[in-house]
Write a protein that holds these residues in place. Structure first.
Motif, PDB file in Angstrom:
ATOM      1  N   UNK A  31       0.808  -1.228   0.000  1.00 18.47           N
ATOM      2  CA  UNK A  31       0.000   0.000   0.000  1.00 18.47           C
ATOM      3  C   UNK A  31       0.835   1.270   0.000  1.00 18.47           C
ATOM      4  N   UNK A  32       2.135   1.126  -0.190  1.00 17.50           N
ATOM      5  CA  UNK A  32       3.048   2.273  -0.148  1.00 17.50           C
ATOM      6  C   UNK A  32       3.633   2.519  -1.528  1.00 17.50           C
ATOM      7  N   UNK A  33       3.784   3.795  -1.879  1.00 16.18           N
ATOM      8  CA  UNK A  33       4.463   4.146  -3.131  1.00 16.18           C
ATOM      9  C   UNK A  33       5.962   4.216  -2.842  1.00 16.18           C
ATOM     10  N   UNK A  34       6.714   3.301  -3.459  1.00 12.32           N
ATOM     11  CA  UNK A  34       8.146   3.186  -3.199  1.00 12.32           C
ATOM     12  C   UNK A  34       8.953   3.854  -4.309  1.00 12.32           C
ATOM     13  N   UNK A  35      10.038   4.521  -3.905  1.00 10.74           N
ATOM     14  CA  UNK A  35      10.965   5.160  -4.838  1.00 10.74           C
ATOM     15  C   UNK A  35      12.342   4.554  -4.632  1.00 10.74           C
ATOM     16  N   UNK A  36      13.028   4.270  -5.732  1.00  7.39           N
ATOM     17  CA  UNK A  36      14.389   3.742  -5.615  1.00  7.39           C
ATOM     18  C   UNK A  36      15.366   4.812  -6.070  1.00  7.39           C
ATOM     19  N   UNK A  37      16.053   5.432  -5.118  1.00  5.03           N
ATOM     20  CA  UNK A  37      16.987   6.500  -5.479  1.00  5.03           C
ATOM     21  C   UNK A  37      18.282   5.974  -6.069  1.00  5.03           C
ATOM     22  N   UNK A  38      18.992   6.852  -6.692  1.00  2.00           N
ATOM     23  CA  UNK A  38      20.335   6.535  -7.174  1.00  2.00           C
ATOM     24  C   UNK A  38      21.273   6.534  -5.968  1.00  2.00           C
ATOM     25  N   UNK A  39      22.273   5.662  -6.012  1.00  3.30           N
ATOM     26  CA  UNK A  39      23.259   5.601  -4.923  1.00  3.30           C
ATOM     27  C   UNK A  39      24.109   6.862  -4.968  1.00  3.30           C
ATOM     28  N   UNK A  40      24.313   7.452  -3.805  1.00  2.00           N
ATOM     29  CA  UNK A  40      25.165   8.631  -3.734  1.00  2.00           C
ATOM     30  C   UNK A  40      26.003   8.578  -2.466  1.00  2.00           C
ATOM     31  N   UNK A  41      26.925   9.480  -2.378  1.00  2.00           N
ATOM     32  CA  UNK A  41      27.795   9.545  -1.215  1.00  2.00           C
ATOM     33  C   UNK A  41      28.488  10.889  -1.173  1.00  2.00           C
ATOM     34  N   UNK A  42      29.281  11.099  -0.140  1.00  4.51           N
ATOM     35  CA  UNK A  42      29.939  12.405   0.003  1.00  4.51           C
ATOM     36  C   UNK A  42      31.021  12.620  -1.055  1.00  4.51           C
TER      37      UNK A  42
END
Length: 127
Positions: A31-42
């Motif tokens: 029941x949740x809208x899921x988003x898959x972000x791009x991997x990032x870092x400092x």
């Protein structure tokens, strides 16, 4: 900030079975809208963020997915109840968190990169 005071720090505590048998995973995931972000870092050059790439030079997706709006009160009643139980039983006085994040690790290959938070963290795992 108040939350940086040593008297608010806690040791790691692992509690198993805190929400066993409540069907929270089954309530939340579909029941949740899921988003898959791009991997990032400092970015150590300028203090900003940078995207991460795989060995072939393609942008890498992050291993987990995030709920589009985080944990909105009333959207998942069973999860709301267990969050309130956690705050109460573990005596977490929430001076910082206004809306919890909600992450989904859809398979055994998903993971979180090593990182630190500037305030308390409660991790509940379902499924």
């Amino acid at each position: 900030h108040d939350y940086m005071k040593v008297e608010f720090w806690r040791d790691i505590e692992i509690v198993r079975g805190f929400a066993n048998g409540l069907g929270i995973y089954e309530e939340v995931v579909p029941t949740t809208e899921w988003l898959q972000p791009m991997a990032n870092g400092p970015s150590f050059r300028d203090g900003g963020q940078r995207l991460k790439y795989d060995k072939e030079g393609r942008m890498r997706m992050q291993g987990n997915q995030t709920a589009k709006d985080g944990l909105l009160p009333g959207q998942h009643p069973k999860l709301d109840g267990i969050v309130q139980k956690l705050l109460s039983e573990k005596q977490i006085d929430d001076r910082v968190l206004k809306r919890p994040g909600l992450l989904w690790y859809p398979d055994g290959g998903s993971d979180a990169i090593p990182h630190r938070h500037e305030c308390w963290t409660a991790l509940m795992s379902f499924g």
